[in-house]
Motif scaffolding. Structure first.
Motif, PDB file in Angstrom:
ATOM      1  N   GLN A 131     -53.208   5.069 -22.670  1.00  0.00           N
ATOM      2  CA  GLN A 131     -53.322   4.641 -24.064  1.00  0.00           C
ATOM      3  C   GLN A 131     -52.023   4.907 -24.825  1.00  0.00           C
ATOM      4  OE1 GLN A 131     -55.836   6.182 -22.567  1.00  0.00           O
ATOM      5  NE2 GLN A 131     -57.766   5.199 -23.139  1.00  0.00           N
ATOM      6  N   PHE A 132     -51.478   6.108 -24.614  1.00  0.00           N
ATOM      7  CA  PHE A 132     -50.258   6.445 -25.340  1.00  0.00           C
ATOM      8  C   PHE A 132     -49.093   5.574 -24.876  1.00  0.00           C
ATOM      9  CE2 PHE A 132     -50.913  10.094 -28.128  1.00  0.00           C
ATOM     10  CZ  PHE A 132     -52.235  10.377 -27.841  1.00  0.00           C
ATOM     11  N   HIS A 133     -49.082   5.275 -23.597  1.00  0.00           N
ATOM     12  CA  HIS A 133     -48.027   4.432 -23.040  1.00  0.00           C
ATOM     13  C   HIS A 133     -48.112   3.035 -23.660  1.00  0.00           C
ATOM     14  CE1 HIS A 133     -45.122   2.993 -20.208  1.00  0.00           C
ATOM     15  NE2 HIS A 133     -45.948   2.041 -19.772  1.00  0.00           N
ATOM     16  N   PHE A 134     -49.331   2.521 -23.777  1.00  0.00           N
ATOM     17  CA  PHE A 134     -49.593   1.198 -24.341  1.00  0.00           C
ATOM     18  C   PHE A 134     -49.058   1.121 -25.766  1.00  0.00           C
ATOM     19  CE2 PHE A 134     -52.545  -1.664 -26.594  1.00  0.00           C
ATOM     20  CZ  PHE A 134     -52.261  -2.829 -25.898  1.00  0.00           C
ATOM     21  N   LEU A 135     -49.200   2.230 -26.493  1.00  0.00           N
ATOM     22  CA  LEU A 135     -48.720   2.263 -27.882  1.00  0.00           C
ATOM     23  C   LEU A 135     -47.250   2.691 -27.979  1.00  0.00           C
ATOM     24  CD1 LEU A 135     -51.830   4.028 -29.455  1.00  0.00           C
ATOM     25  CD2 LEU A 135     -51.186   1.639 -29.773  1.00  0.00           C
ATOM     26  N   HIS A 136     -46.618   2.910 -26.851  1.00  0.00           N
ATOM     27  CA  HIS A 136     -45.240   3.406 -26.794  1.00  0.00           C
ATOM     28  C   HIS A 136     -45.084   4.733 -27.531  1.00  0.00           C
ATOM     29  CE1 HIS A 136     -44.080  -0.271 -24.948  1.00  0.00           C
ATOM     30  NE2 HIS A 136     -44.645  -0.954 -25.927  1.00  0.00           N
ATOM     31  N   MET A 137     -46.056   5.611 -27.343  1.00  0.00           N
ATOM     32  CA  MET A 137     -45.948   6.906 -28.018  1.00  0.00           C
ATOM     33  C   MET A 137     -46.138   8.040 -27.034  1.00  0.00           C
ATOM     34  SD  MET A 137     -47.247   6.607 -31.756  1.00  0.00           S
ATOM     35  CE  MET A 137     -48.729   5.712 -31.889  1.00  0.00           C
ATOM     36  N   GLU A 138     -45.583   7.858 -25.834  1.00  0.00           N
ATOM     37  CA  GLU A 138     -45.762   8.869 -24.785  1.00  0.00           C
ATOM     38  C   GLU A 138     -45.385  10.266 -25.248  1.00  0.00           C
ATOM     39  OE1 GLU A 138     -44.097   6.087 -24.439  1.00  0.00           O
ATOM     40  OE2 GLU A 138     -44.439   5.153 -22.484  1.00  0.00           O
ATOM     41  N   THR A 139     -44.346  10.355 -26.073  1.00  0.00           N
ATOM     42  CA  THR A 139     -43.877  11.692 -26.431  1.00  0.00           C
ATOM     43  C   THR A 139     -44.894  12.443 -27.283  1.00  0.00           C
ATOM     44  OG1 THR A 139     -42.716  10.681 -28.246  1.00  0.00           O
ATOM     45  CG2 THR A 139     -41.415  11.255 -26.311  1.00  0.00           C
ATOM     46  N   LYS A 140     -45.824  11.691 -27.890  1.00  0.00           N
ATOM     47  CA  LYS A 140     -46.847  12.385 -28.687  1.00  0.00           C
ATOM     48  C   LYS A 140     -48.069  12.792 -27.869  1.00  0.00           C
ATOM     49  CE  LYS A 140     -45.379  11.084 -33.133  1.00  0.00           C
ATOM     50  NZ  LYS A 140     -45.546  10.297 -34.352  1.00  0.00           N
TER      51      LYS A 140
END
Ligand SMILES: Nc1ncnc2c1ncn2[C@@H]1O[C@H](COP(=O)(O)OP(=O)(O)OP(=O)(O)O)[C@@H](O)[C@H]1O
Ligand SMILES: [Mg+2]
Lengths: 279, 278
Positions: free
Chosen positions: A85-94
């Motif tokens: 999910q985070f990868h999909f939103l491009h927010m892996e670092t969070k």
């Protein structure tokens, strides 16, 4: 134990339901009285040091491995599960912030408590149940010891004080586990992982999680010791006491978690009316 | 708080002062009535034997005397004062004057033999370790257990050894009143006699009061000042008293009541048919 008024044995669903409700009410009342007695005895004096240290060792130190494993896997599983999910939103670092927040506030305390209800609670119920069945609890009375003071007070204190500590260990290992998967396997930058975690997680979250585990610890000890003290006859009775102690501890943990969660969220908005957003 | 010690003035503690009194005690478990309207007084200094067939409620009566079970009806007095009117602390203090030998020994299975016997001393007295060690070894010697047994756990002992450890534990605090639940069941004849002698010796240490539940007629003959026989309620009419005999041991052995004489002489006659029919 207070006696349950005998209802007429008419066996309709309504009667059964009524009987169950009455029995549950009596059990909850009994448990509350039991708890009050334990607290009163804690205030009037503690058992000998040797008795306390042995119980603390058994409940605290010997639980570290299971609690560590529990924490480690929760952290790792969360990292794996939430990554997409985070990868999909491009927010892996969070990802780290989300994992660490849910660990510290919710999953760490709850799952560690469930694990300990299984490891510590069932064992206490079985141990005290066996002592009841083999008249050892009567023997304590006969030798001038108060069984609640001698058996329940050390166990209650050990659970109440040490389960939060064990939870802290589970949290810490879980955080490390999540980071390990996140940085080593999923390739997320460690610097931002910790930076976002630090921004997003307040001391209040940690306090909330640990406060809950005080309640969980107390509940596990009271429920399990109560089941042990009111154990039925024979090996069957001991087995039932042990199973029941786990089931009721689990239910107590879930119910407490809900109400404490409601309370803590309410308190949060009173203290800090502007919530920090993750995204 | 002032504490009334008048009960324990040894000069007043002559034979005859009631130590434990049951007044109209009944006990019900679920639907089963085990004891019905039992009234019994135990006098200071006497040795009372309680006999009666298996399951008639002897152990239950002993536990009620010790306040380990509550009576369903009726009152229990210790030293002339009803337990109902006493505070928990008061009961706790007086309970230390009692020693109780459990039928099942009820040893603490997480502790060694030594710790079992030492438990009451450690918990209630400020004695030093060396004093405790001395008393424990003395008690173990009294019941014929070797020093090597003291480091064993109860699970490693034979049935008769457990019984003797239980006895040593019951006597560790030098109780004024000792309740023995079948002290010699499961022991060989020699050990039975050793325990009988021990009970007698303990009784001679005035003013010890003893209540002995037993099936062993040699014990009754040897130690009892007075014998009480309980009868199972299932074989009594609703208006018959449950205590079918009170008297000296000699009277029990010469009783003309068939219920008593059959029991003390160990004759079954047609009891098996009766038991099966019941
Ligand atoms: N805790 C209990 N719950 C239910 N029933 C009980 C309990 N304790 C005793 N009973 C019942 O009370 C009756 C009397 O038991 P008790 O142990 O006093 O017999 P007893 O006279 O000591 O027999 P024995 O000589 O075999 O020891 C038995 O029928 C038993 O089933
Ligand atoms: Mg018995």
């Amino acid at each position: 134990m207070a006696s349950v008024p005998a209802l007429k044995p008419t066996n309709t669903l309504v009667h059964q339901l009524g009987q169950t409700v009455v029995e549950m009410t009596v059990a909850v009342g009994d448990l509350a009285l039991f708890g009050a007695q334990v607290v009163r005895l804690i205030l009037t004096g503690l058992p000998r040091r040797g008795v306390m240290t042995q119980t603390f060792y058994e409940i605290g130190v010997r639980s570290i491995p299971v609690v560590g494993v529990t924490g480690l896997f929760i952290g790792m599983v969360l990292a794996i599960q939430a990554y997409d999910q985070f990868h999909f939103l491009h927010m892996e670092t969070k990802l780290g912030a989300a994992i660490n927040a849910s660990l510290v506030r919710e999953l760490g305390p709850t799952l560690a408590a469930v694990m300990l209800a299984g490891r510590v609670g069932s064992a206490m119920a079985a141990e005290l149940g066996t002592m009841r069945v083999t008249e050892q609890i009567d023997a304590l009375k006969a030798l001038g010891a108060n069984p609640i003071q001698y058996l329940v007070v050390p166990r209650f204190l050990a659970c109440f004080l040490l389960i939060p500590l064990l939870t802290a260990i589970a949290d810490a290992i879980g955080i490390l586990g999540g980071w390990m998967i996140g940085s080593q396997v999923l390739g997320i930058d460690s610097f931002y992982w910790w930076l976002h975690s630090k921004e997003f997680i307040a001391i209040y979250d940690v306090q909330c999680g640990l406060t809950k585990s005080f309640f969980f610890g107390g509940a596990i000890a009271l429920v399990s010791c109560y089941q042990g003290f009111h154990c039925g006859a024979g090996a069957e009775g001991v087995g039932q006491a042990s199973t029941r102690s786990f089931v009721w501890s689990f239910i107590a943990i879930l119910v407490l978690d809900f109400f404490l969660g409601v309370f803590q969220s309410g308190l949060y908005y009173v203290l800090w009316p502007d919530p920090v957003s993750l995204f | 708080m002032s504490i009334d010690f008048s009960h324990f003035d040894l000069s007043a503690a002559a034979f005859g002062e009631p130590v434990i009194e049951l007044r109209g005690v009944s006990r019900v478990f679920g639907t089963q009535t085990v004891l019905r309207d039992i009234s019994l007084t135990v006098q200071r200094g006497e040795t009372l034997a309680v006999i009666g067939e298996s399951g008639c409620g002897k152990s239950v009566m002993l536990k009620i005397m010790m306040k380990m079970l509550e009576p369903s009806h009726g009152d229990v007095d210790w030293f002339g004062k009803a337990l109902r009117q006493r505070s928990e602390r008061d009961i706790h203090r007086d309970r230390l004057k009692f020693g109780y030998l459990f039928q099942s020994a009820a040893l603490f299975d997480s502790m060694t033999v030594f710790e079992n016997v030492a438990f009451g001393l450690r918990h209630n007295t400020g004695m030093s370790d060396s004093q405790i060690t001395q008393i424990v070894h003395e008690r173990l010697r009294d019941v014929g257990l070797p020093q090597s047994a003291s480091d064993k756990k109860p699970a490693e002992l034979s049935g008769g050894m457990k019984k003797r450890v239980g006895l040593a534990r019951a006597l560790a605090l030098n109780p004024e009143i000792v309740l023995y639940d079948e002290p010699t069941t499961g022991l060989d004849p020699i050990m039975t006699d050793i325990i009988n002698e021990l009970i007698l010796r303990t009784c001679e240490r005035q003013p010890v009061t003893s209540i002995v539940v037993t099936h062993e007629m040699s014990t009754v003959r040897k130690v009892a000042d007075r014998v009480v026989m309980l009868y199972p309620l299932s074989r009594l009419q609703p208006d018959e008293p449950q205590i079918v005999f009170v008297g000296t041991a000699a009277e029990a052995f010469s009783s003309s009541d068939p219920r008593v004489s059959q029991f003390v002489h160990g004759q079954a006659r047609e009891r098996l048919q009766e038991l099966a029919a019941a």
